[in-house]
Design a protein around this motif. Structure first.
Motif, PDB file in Angstrom:
ATOM      1  N   SER A  92      -1.467 -46.565 -32.793  1.00  0.00           N
ATOM      2  CA  SER A  92      -2.802 -45.965 -32.886  1.00  0.00           C
ATOM      3  C   SER A  92      -3.727 -46.836 -33.744  1.00  0.00           C
ATOM      4  CB  SER A  92      -2.721 -44.551 -33.456  1.00  0.00           C
ATOM      5  OG  SER A  92      -2.112 -44.564 -34.729  1.00  0.00           O
ATOM      6  N   ASN A  93      -3.167 -47.571 -34.706  1.00  0.00           N
ATOM      7  CA  ASN A  93      -3.964 -48.467 -35.530  1.00  0.00           C
ATOM      8  C   ASN A  93      -4.526 -49.612 -34.684  1.00  0.00           C
ATOM      9  OD1 ASN A  93      -3.982 -51.068 -37.453  1.00  0.00           O
ATOM     10  ND2 ASN A  93      -4.414 -49.233 -38.685  1.00  0.00           N
ATOM     11  N   PHE A  94      -3.703 -50.176 -33.808  1.00  0.00           N
ATOM     12  CA  PHE A  94      -4.156 -51.241 -32.894  1.00  0.00           C
ATOM     13  C   PHE A  94      -5.225 -50.710 -31.947  1.00  0.00           C
ATOM     14  CE2 PHE A  94      -1.647 -55.296 -32.068  1.00  0.00           C
ATOM     15  CZ  PHE A  94      -1.420 -55.520 -33.405  1.00  0.00           C
ATOM     16  N   ILE A  95      -5.004 -49.521 -31.423  1.00  0.00           N
ATOM     17  CA  ILE A  95      -5.949 -48.908 -30.496  1.00  0.00           C
ATOM     18  C   ILE A  95      -7.302 -48.722 -31.172  1.00  0.00           C
ATOM     19  CG2 ILE A  95      -6.501 -46.755 -29.285  1.00  0.00           C
ATOM     20  CD1 ILE A  95      -3.489 -46.550 -28.618  1.00  0.00           C
ATOM     21  N   GLU A  96      -7.271 -48.223 -32.396  1.00  0.00           N
ATOM     22  CA  GLU A  96      -8.513 -47.998 -33.144  1.00  0.00           C
ATOM     23  C   GLU A  96      -9.219 -49.322 -33.449  1.00  0.00           C
ATOM     24  OE1 GLU A  96      -9.723 -46.399 -37.530  1.00  0.00           O
ATOM     25  OE2 GLU A  96      -8.126 -45.324 -36.482  1.00  0.00           O
ATOM     26  N   LEU A  97      -8.481 -50.315 -33.939  1.00  0.00           N
ATOM     27  CA  LEU A  97      -9.079 -51.614 -34.253  1.00  0.00           C
ATOM     28  C   LEU A  97      -9.725 -52.248 -33.027  1.00  0.00           C
ATOM     29  CD1 LEU A  97      -6.429 -53.209 -36.615  1.00  0.00           C
ATOM     30  CD2 LEU A  97      -8.780 -52.640 -37.205  1.00  0.00           C
ATOM     31  N   GLY A  98      -9.059 -52.135 -31.889  1.00  0.00           N
ATOM     32  CA  GLY A  98      -9.556 -52.750 -30.661  1.00  0.00           C
ATOM     33  C   GLY A  98     -10.608 -51.936 -29.932  1.00  0.00           C
ATOM     34  N   GLY A  99     -10.843 -50.700 -30.406  1.00  0.00           N
ATOM     35  CA  GLY A  99     -11.819 -49.849 -29.740  1.00  0.00           C
ATOM     36  C   GLY A  99     -11.373 -49.423 -28.348  1.00  0.00           C
ATOM     37  N   TYR A 100     -10.064 -49.384 -28.144  1.00  0.00           N
ATOM     38  CA  TYR A 100      -9.515 -48.966 -26.858  1.00  0.00           C
ATOM     39  C   TYR A 100      -9.551 -47.438 -26.751  1.00  0.00           C
ATOM     40  CZ  TYR A 100      -7.519 -53.700 -26.546  1.00  0.00           C
ATOM     41  OH  TYR A 100      -7.346 -55.053 -26.497  1.00  0.00           O
TER      42      TYR A 100
END
Length: 136
Positions: A92-100
């Motif tokens: 979820s951290n990657f998703i948030e950072l990438g704006g996915y």
């Protein structure tokens, strides 16, 4: 010529199918590669070299036959991974950072978007700092 880390007793390879060849072609020595399982990034390492070798691919991973099309898949685009380290980063951290989208999921080898990279640089100054902040 590949340069392997001499201090690393294990040689790690990651194979990539032809469907992701363009991403493989853009990858370079020194790039960080993440490994994920069940909703989290569990480890990362650095590309030490890349090469194409169907014979080695078949020996390491065999091949996979698509039951519908009969097509044979090989993972012949090979990355050598050095300095592997375990970490625990919620996906979820990657998703948030990438704006996915919150429903985003990875299927195989994927290049992280520039929005996410810019956020990592902004918050952590370097990619390594980001990963090391989650290192186990």
């Amino acid at each position: 010529m590949c340069a392997f880390y001499k201090h690393e007793p294990i040689i790690r390879f990651w194979g990539i199918r032809e469907a992701k060849k363009s991403t493989f072609d853009r990858s370079e020595s020194g790039d960080i590669v993440c490994f994920y399982k069940e909703g989290e990034i569990i480890g990362f390492g650095f590309i030490t070299c890349k090469f194409v070798n169907p014979e080695l691919s078949a020996k390491l991973w065999g091949n996979c036959k698509n039951k519908l099309t009969g097509e044979i898949y090989l993972w012949q685009n090979i990355l050598s991974i050095g300095d592997y380290q375990e970490c625990k980063i919620p996906f979820s951290n990657f998703i948030e950072l990438g704006g996915y989208s919150p429903r985003f999921c990875i299927r195989g080898f994927l290049e992280f978007n520039s929005k996410g990279m810019n956020r990592i640089y902004s918050q952590y100054k370097t990619i390594s700092n980001y990963f090391h902040s989650f290192k186990m």
